[in-house]
Design a protein around this motif. Structure first.
Motif, PDB file in Angstrom:
ATOM      1  N   ARG A   1       0.815  -1.108  -0.128  1.00  0.00           N
ATOM      2  CA  ARG A   1      -0.019   0.019  -0.113  1.00  0.00           C
ATOM      3  C   ARG A   1       0.784   1.397   0.046  1.00  0.00           C
ATOM      4  O   ARG A   1       1.764   1.214   0.846  1.00  0.00           O
ATOM      5  CB  ARG A   1      -1.002   0.027   1.231  1.00  0.00           C
ATOM      6  CG  ARG A   1      -2.111  -0.966   1.231  1.00  0.00           C
ATOM      7  CD  ARG A   1      -3.023  -0.433   0.046  1.00  0.00           C
ATOM      8  NE  ARG A   1      -4.301  -1.511  -0.270  1.00  0.00           N
ATOM      9  CZ  ARG A   1      -4.464  -2.441  -1.166  1.00  0.00           C
ATOM     10  NH1 ARG A   1      -3.356  -2.406  -1.964  1.00  0.00           N
ATOM     11  NH2 ARG A   1      -5.331  -3.013  -1.351  1.00  0.00           N
ATOM     12  N   PHE A   2       0.659   1.906  -0.932  1.00  0.00           N
ATOM     13  CA  PHE A   2       1.602   3.447  -1.327  1.00  0.00           C
ATOM     14  C   PHE A   2       0.967   4.496  -0.454  1.00  0.00           C
ATOM     15  O   PHE A   2      -0.152   4.641  -0.401  1.00  0.00           O
ATOM     16  CB  PHE A   2       1.639   3.632  -2.638  1.00  0.00           C
ATOM     17  CG  PHE A   2       2.536   2.642  -3.510  1.00  0.00           C
ATOM     18  CD1 PHE A   2       3.764   2.529  -3.332  1.00  0.00           C
ATOM     19  CD2 PHE A   2       1.604   1.674  -4.411  1.00  0.00           C
ATOM     20  CE1 PHE A   2       4.384   1.454  -4.214  1.00  0.00           C
ATOM     21  CE2 PHE A   2       2.190   0.747  -4.924  1.00  0.00           C
ATOM     22  CZ  PHE A   2       3.521   0.622  -4.977  1.00  0.00           C
ATOM     23  N   LEU A   3       1.885   5.270   0.301  1.00  0.00           N
ATOM     24  CA  LEU A   3       1.421   6.405   1.109  1.00  0.00           C
ATOM     25  C   LEU A   3       1.582   7.658   0.346  1.00  0.00           C
ATOM     26  O   LEU A   3       0.970   8.726   0.494  1.00  0.00           O
ATOM     27  CB  LEU A   3       2.297   6.524   2.465  1.00  0.00           C
ATOM     28  CG  LEU A   3       2.338   5.074   3.453  1.00  0.00           C
ATOM     29  CD1 LEU A   3       3.070   5.418   4.510  1.00  0.00           C
ATOM     30  CD2 LEU A   3       0.606   5.199   3.631  1.00  0.00           C
ATOM     31  N   SER A   4       2.728   7.761  -0.827  1.00  0.00           N
ATOM     32  CA  SER A   4       2.508   8.726  -1.788  1.00  0.00           C
ATOM     33  C   SER A   4       3.353   8.119  -3.026  1.00  0.00           C
ATOM     34  O   SER A   4       3.927   6.914  -3.230  1.00  0.00           O
ATOM     35  CB  SER A   4       3.569   9.669  -1.239  1.00  0.00           C
ATOM     36  OG  SER A   4       4.811   9.420  -0.743  1.00  0.00           O
ATOM     37  N   ALA A   5       3.346   8.788  -4.227  1.00  0.00           N
ATOM     38  CA  ALA A   5       3.973   8.477  -5.330  1.00  0.00           C
ATOM     39  C   ALA A   5       5.348   8.620  -5.448  1.00  0.00           C
ATOM     40  O   ALA A   5       5.833   8.935  -6.615  1.00  0.00           O
ATOM     41  CB  ALA A   5       3.172   8.844  -6.369  1.00  0.00           C
ATOM     42  N   GLU A   6       6.100   8.109  -4.570  1.00  0.00           N
ATOM     43  CA  GLU A   6       7.502   8.368  -4.588  1.00  0.00           C
ATOM     44  C   GLU A   6       8.054   7.009  -5.373  1.00  0.00           C
ATOM     45  O   GLU A   6       7.497   5.993  -5.415  1.00  0.00           O
ATOM     46  CB  GLU A   6       8.411   8.205  -3.248  1.00  0.00           C
ATOM     47  CG  GLU A   6       7.731   9.419  -2.574  1.00  0.00           C
ATOM     48  CD  GLU A   6       8.399   9.591  -1.083  1.00  0.00           C
ATOM     49  OE1 GLU A   6       9.444   9.084  -0.991  1.00  0.00           O
ATOM     50  OE2 GLU A   6       7.844  10.517  -0.479  1.00  0.00           O
ATOM     51  N   ARG A   7       9.360   7.102  -5.984  1.00  0.00           N
ATOM     52  CA  ARG A   7       9.911   5.987  -6.691  1.00  0.00           C
ATOM     53  C   ARG A   7      10.143   4.666  -5.969  1.00  0.00           C
ATOM     54  O   ARG A   7      10.419   4.677  -4.839  1.00  0.00           O
ATOM     55  CB  ARG A   7      11.324   6.649  -7.254  1.00  0.00           C
ATOM     56  CG  ARG A   7      12.200   5.542  -8.017  1.00  0.00           C
ATOM     57  CD  ARG A   7      13.437   6.242  -8.511  1.00  0.00           C
ATOM     58  NE  ARG A   7      14.222   5.414  -9.246  1.00  0.00           N
ATOM     59  CZ  ARG A   7      15.188   4.464  -9.328  1.00  0.00           C
ATOM     60  NH1 ARG A   7      15.418   4.052  -7.903  1.00  0.00           N
ATOM     61  NH2 ARG A   7      15.629   3.996 -10.470  1.00  0.00           N
ATOM     62  N   TYR A   8       9.700   3.634  -6.476  1.00  0.00           N
ATOM     63  CA  TYR A   8       9.586   2.477  -5.856  1.00  0.00           C
ATOM     64  C   TYR A   8      10.082   1.548  -6.574  1.00  0.00           C
ATOM     65  O   TYR A   8      10.081   1.053  -7.557  1.00  0.00           O
ATOM     66  CB  TYR A   8       8.029   1.891  -6.013  1.00  0.00           C
ATOM     67  CG  TYR A   8       7.661   0.573  -5.489  1.00  0.00           C
ATOM     68  CD1 TYR A   8       8.098   0.156  -4.353  1.00  0.00           C
ATOM     69  CD2 TYR A   8       6.743  -0.330  -6.022  1.00  0.00           C
ATOM     70  CE1 TYR A   8       7.941  -1.344  -3.817  1.00  0.00           C
ATOM     71  CE2 TYR A   8       6.376  -1.561  -5.722  1.00  0.00           C
ATOM     72  CZ  TYR A   8       7.133  -1.995  -4.595  1.00  0.00           C
ATOM     73  OH  TYR A   8       6.617  -3.283  -4.198  1.00  0.00           O
ATOM     74  N   GLU A   9      11.215   0.897  -5.924  1.00  0.00           N
ATOM     75  CA  GLU A   9      12.333   0.117  -6.264  1.00  0.00           C
ATOM     76  C   GLU A   9      12.563  -1.175  -5.313  1.00  0.00           C
ATOM     77  O   GLU A   9      12.339  -0.851  -4.262  1.00  0.00           O
ATOM     78  CB  GLU A   9      13.710   0.643  -6.424  1.00  0.00           C
ATOM     79  CG  GLU A   9      14.694  -0.433  -6.955  1.00  0.00           C
ATOM     80  CD  GLU A   9      16.098   0.313  -7.365  1.00  0.00           C
ATOM     81  OE1 GLU A   9      16.961  -0.357  -7.881  1.00  0.00           O
ATOM     82  OE2 GLU A   9      15.978   1.600  -7.145  1.00  0.00           O
ATOM     83  N   ARG A  10      12.603  -2.212  -5.889  1.00  0.00           N
ATOM     84  CA  ARG A  10      12.570  -3.602  -5.109  1.00  0.00           C
ATOM     85  C   ARG A  10      13.098  -4.693  -5.870  1.00  0.00           C
ATOM     86  O   ARG A  10      13.081  -4.755  -6.985  1.00  0.00           O
ATOM     87  CB  ARG A  10      11.084  -3.746  -4.483  1.00  0.00           C
ATOM     88  CG  ARG A  10      10.130  -4.438  -5.494  1.00  0.00           C
ATOM     89  CD  ARG A  10       9.604  -3.394  -6.478  1.00  0.00           C
ATOM     90  NE  ARG A  10       8.463  -3.817  -7.327  1.00  0.00           N
ATOM     91  CZ  ARG A  10       8.046  -3.126  -8.373  1.00  0.00           C
ATOM     92  NH1 ARG A  10       8.345  -1.923  -8.273  1.00  0.00           N
ATOM     93  NH2 ARG A  10       7.102  -3.501  -9.075  1.00  0.00           N
TER      94      ARG A  10
END
Length: 265
Positions: A73-82
């Protein structure tokens, strides 16, 4: 999603992915029939595993065993890397037949002790994902690195006592206890003195899925296990709570892209 790299060898699958501005679309709840190791590098999010809510920071590592529902669940649209690695529970059986290395995955309550913190593992995941040798070397590298990671999680989890379950966690646990019974959302809600709408809202907040989507996915995972063990399709459907075989058949084909009878049971 910008899928930077994915690789599969010897039953092991690894991927490295980035979303520059994640919106939540396409990140529905997942239930796998294999183990997963998830390594978080960047983003502003939390992870839901069977009703437990885990905050994420760079270096967070989550483990999920087969059948353990999870979503982000995202809290804001920041760059997501995994990075994410999927592999069978039997991966280490050739040298660890007692599955001691897998205890962090199996020897704990559902949705508990999933989160660990290893800030120095990014290079290890990159090494596994971007290995340029042959399949044998890739399988050997990934297997040995994963064995190291599972051993590390075992040491970090040793002696931990799970906290008392919250109401959402109690709800998810109860649904799992009742998975193969003749149940309705109304009956499940009554157990907690909730309305069906209240129950469904809490359940979705805890798991990322509606109660029936969750129940159906869990039942299908178990039915697939039974089919692989040689149980007939009709019996597997009955044992897993599907009163109507045609409903089971359609759901199974939709999820797995093959008929339940293709297993020969």
């Amino acid at each position: 999603m910008d899928l930077l790299k994915e690789s599969e060898s010897g039953g092991l699958y690894i991927r490295h992915a980035i979303d520059e501005a994640p919106t939540g679309t396409g990140f529905d709840f997942h239930i796998h029939d294999r183990c997963e190791v998830f390594y978080f590098i960047s983003g502003n999010a939390r992870y839901l595993v069977e009703g437990s809510v885990y905050p994420l920071a760079r270096g967070s590592l989550l483990i999920m065993r087969p059948g353990e529902a999870h979503c982000i669940r995202f809290l804001s649209a920041e760059r997501y890397e995994r990075y994410a690695v999927n592999f069978p529970l039997s991966l280490f059986d050739s040298f660890d037949p007692e599955r001691r290395l897998m205890r962090p995955f199996t020897d704990r309550p559902l949705g508990k002790q999933n989160l660990y913190f290893f800030p120095d593992l990014e290079d290890t995941f990159r090494e596994m994902c971007y290995y340029e040798g042959d399949d044998y070397g890739r399988t050997l590298l990934m297997t040995t690195r994963l064995a190291d990671i599972t051993e590390m999680t075992g040491r970090q989890s040793s002696g931990k006592t799970p906290a008392e379950p919250t109401l959402p966690e109690q709800i998810v646990r109860y649904v799992n206890d009742m998975l193969y019974e003749e149940i309705t959302v109304g009956r499940l809600a009554e157990h907690f003195f909730l309305s069906a709408s209240q129950f469904s809202r809490l359940f979705r907040q805890a798991t990322g899925a509606s109660p029936w989507a969750y129940i159906t996915a869990k039942r299908l995972i178990r039915a697939r296990e039974l089919l692989h063990d040689g149980v007939s399709a009709k019996k597997a459907a009955e044992n897993c709570g599907f009163g109507d075989y045609s409903v089971f058949y359609k759901a199974y084909v939709k999820r797995y892209g093959e008929s339940p009878g293709s297993h020969g049971g």
